[in-house]
Design an enzyme around this catalytic site. Structure first.
Site, PDB file in Angstrom:
ATOM      1  N   ILE A  66     -37.899  12.438 109.589  1.00  0.00           N
ATOM      2  CA  ILE A  66     -36.762  13.358 109.741  1.00  0.00           C
ATOM      3  C   ILE A  66     -37.172  14.714 109.154  1.00  0.00           C
ATOM      4  CG2 ILE A  66     -34.316  13.716 109.211  1.00  0.00           C
ATOM      5  CD1 ILE A  66     -34.211  10.623 108.582  1.00  0.00           C
ATOM      6  N   ARG A  67     -37.435  15.681 110.016  1.00  0.00           N
ATOM      7  CA  ARG A  67     -37.959  16.997 109.571  1.00  0.00           C
ATOM      8  C   ARG A  67     -39.077  16.778 108.545  1.00  0.00           C
ATOM      9  NH1 ARG A  67     -34.578  19.615 106.593  1.00  0.00           N
ATOM     10  NH2 ARG A  67     -33.171  17.863 106.312  1.00  0.00           N
ATOM     11  N   GLY A 113     -34.577  15.032 101.407  1.00  0.00           N
ATOM     12  CA  GLY A 113     -33.506  16.028 101.334  1.00  0.00           C
ATOM     13  C   GLY A 113     -34.118  17.347 101.714  1.00  0.00           C
ATOM     14  N   GLU A 114     -33.934  18.336 100.887  1.00  0.00           N
ATOM     15  CA  GLU A 114     -34.488  19.662 101.146  1.00  0.00           C
ATOM     16  C   GLU A 114     -35.285  20.053  99.898  1.00  0.00           C
ATOM     17  OE1 GLU A 114     -34.547  21.325 103.990  1.00  0.00           O
ATOM     18  OE2 GLU A 114     -35.757  22.708 102.819  1.00  0.00           O
ATOM     19  N   SER A 115     -36.616  20.074 100.067  1.00  0.00           N
ATOM     20  CA  SER A 115     -37.475  20.261  98.892  1.00  0.00           C
ATOM     21  C   SER A 115     -37.203  21.573  98.169  1.00  0.00           C
ATOM     22  CB  SER A 115     -38.949  20.161  99.289  1.00  0.00           C
ATOM     23  OG  SER A 115     -39.254  21.113 100.292  1.00  0.00           O
ATOM     24  N   GLU A 169     -36.361   3.982 103.103  1.00  0.00           N
ATOM     25  CA  GLU A 169     -35.031   3.626 102.580  1.00  0.00           C
ATOM     26  C   GLU A 169     -33.964   3.678 103.666  1.00  0.00           C
ATOM     27  OE1 GLU A 169     -36.600   6.384 102.089  1.00  0.00           O
ATOM     28  OE2 GLU A 169     -35.196   8.065 102.252  1.00  0.00           O
ATOM     29  N   CYS A 186     -40.575  12.041 101.853  1.00  0.00           N
ATOM     30  CA  CYS A 186     -40.299  13.237 102.654  1.00  0.00           C
ATOM     31  C   CYS A 186     -40.225  14.476 101.768  1.00  0.00           C
ATOM     32  CB  CYS A 186     -39.051  13.006 103.488  1.00  0.00           C
ATOM     33  SG  CYS A 186     -38.966  14.086 104.912  1.00  0.00           S
ATOM     34  N   HIS A 233     -39.109   7.858 105.768  1.00  0.00           N
ATOM     35  CA  HIS A 233     -38.008   7.346 104.936  1.00  0.00           C
ATOM     36  C   HIS A 233     -37.862   5.838 105.060  1.00  0.00           C
ATOM     37  CE1 HIS A 233     -36.004  11.235 104.083  1.00  0.00           C
ATOM     38  NE2 HIS A 233     -36.525  11.600 105.228  1.00  0.00           N
ATOM     39  N   ARG A 252     -44.867  21.618 105.431  1.00  0.00           N
ATOM     40  CA  ARG A 252     -43.439  21.329 105.613  1.00  0.00           C
ATOM     41  C   ARG A 252     -43.075  21.380 107.090  1.00  0.00           C
ATOM     42  NH1 ARG A 252     -39.527  25.168 103.257  1.00  0.00           N
ATOM     43  NH2 ARG A 252     -37.991  23.535 103.549  1.00  0.00           N
TER      44      ARG A 252
HETATM   45  N1  GLN Z   1     -37.928  19.392 105.718  1.00  0.00           N
HETATM   46  C1  GLN Z   1     -37.475  18.978 104.427  1.00  0.00           C
HETATM   47  C2  GLN Z   1     -38.099  19.811 103.311  1.00  0.00           C
HETATM   48  O1  GLN Z   1     -38.850  20.659 103.545  1.00  0.00           O
HETATM   49  C3  GLN Z   1     -37.772  17.514 104.175  1.00  0.00           C
HETATM   50  C4  GLN Z   1     -36.944  16.641 105.086  1.00  0.00           C
HETATM   51  C5  GLN Z   1     -36.557  15.327 104.521  1.00  0.00           C
HETATM   52  O2  GLN Z   1     -36.685  15.059 103.326  1.00  0.00           O
HETATM   53  N2  GLN Z   1     -35.999  14.486 105.371  1.00  0.00           N
HETATM   54  O3  GLN Z   1     -37.793  19.585 102.186  1.00  0.00           O
END
Ligand code: GLN
Length: 202
Positions: free
Chosen positions: A140-141, A51-53, A179, A83, A177, A112
């Site tokens: 993914i990012r 997600g977004e940390s 999952e 992630c 990921h 990150r």
């Molecule tokens: N770039 C996101 C972060 O800094 C992590 C991306 C992800 O969990 N798919 O949290």
């Protein structure tokens, strides 16, 4: 589901919670969503989703979850972070937003968004230490592990040597990921950590 199925919580503040729930349920775990300290008290293992940390960190502090999660990690609770979850487990983060904190516990430094933004997302096949069949990994990012303390072990690296999966005791983390690609062996490893924690608590 058997009565002694591992009880696994998925931190459900933000991110790809349901993919993990589906995976864990499919592996026979009893799965619940963790949003409050009382939810955490019911589980034997925890998943920190992608997600977004920075958002998960902020919400965890707002929901009074940071201290309980840190305490659970210190007490030896098995945790698997994917992630953003890897970032949340890392002791050190490069490229964090101002004021961003982590739960910590993994003696690693992560960078990150090490591969760029959403458009630089990619999938690849990776060898994992001790596994015969490679992992199909979706990035993914994604973050990258740029520093590994003495307690942490690299489980998988990219062809250029970049570390993307690590383990330290009962903490497991991947920059990718599993999952979303249907790869279940990391989740199985979390369940194995839970079973081992049960045995050593006896
Ligand atoms: N770039 C996101 C972060 O800094 C992590 C991306 C992800 O969990 N798919 O949290």
């Amino acid at each position: 589901m058997s009565a002694d199925a591992p009880r696994i919580g998925v931190l459900a503040l933000q991110g790809d919670v349901h993919e993990h729930v589906r995976m864990l349920t499919g592996l026979g775990a009893t799965t619940s969503l963790v949003r409050r300290p009382a939810d955490l008290a019911q589980v034997e293992g925890l998943v920190l989703p992608g997600g977004e940390s920075s958002v998960i960190d902020k919400l965890a502090r707002a929901f009074g979850m940071q201290r309980p999660i840190r305490d659970a990690i210190a007490a030896g609770m098995p945790v698997y972070g994917t992630c953003a979850g890897l970032i949340l487990l890392a002791d050190r983060v490069d490229g964090a937003i101002a004021g961003q904190e982590t739960f910590g516990g993994l003696d690693v430094t992560v960078r990150r968004n090490a591969f760029g933004g959403q458009s630089e997302s990619f999938e690849t096949s990776l060898a994992v230490a001790g596994w015969d069949v490679p992992v199909h990994a979706a990035f993914i990012r994604a973050p990258l592990v740029t520093g590994l303390g003495p307690g942490a072990t690299a489980l998988a690296t990219l062809p250029d040597g970049g570390v993307v999966a690590v383990e330290q005791g009962r903490l497991l983390a991947t920059a990718f990921h599993p999952e979303v690609s249907g790869e279940h062996r990391f989740h199985e490893r979390l369940l194995a950590h839970v079973r081992e924690a049960r045995v050593s608590a006896r």
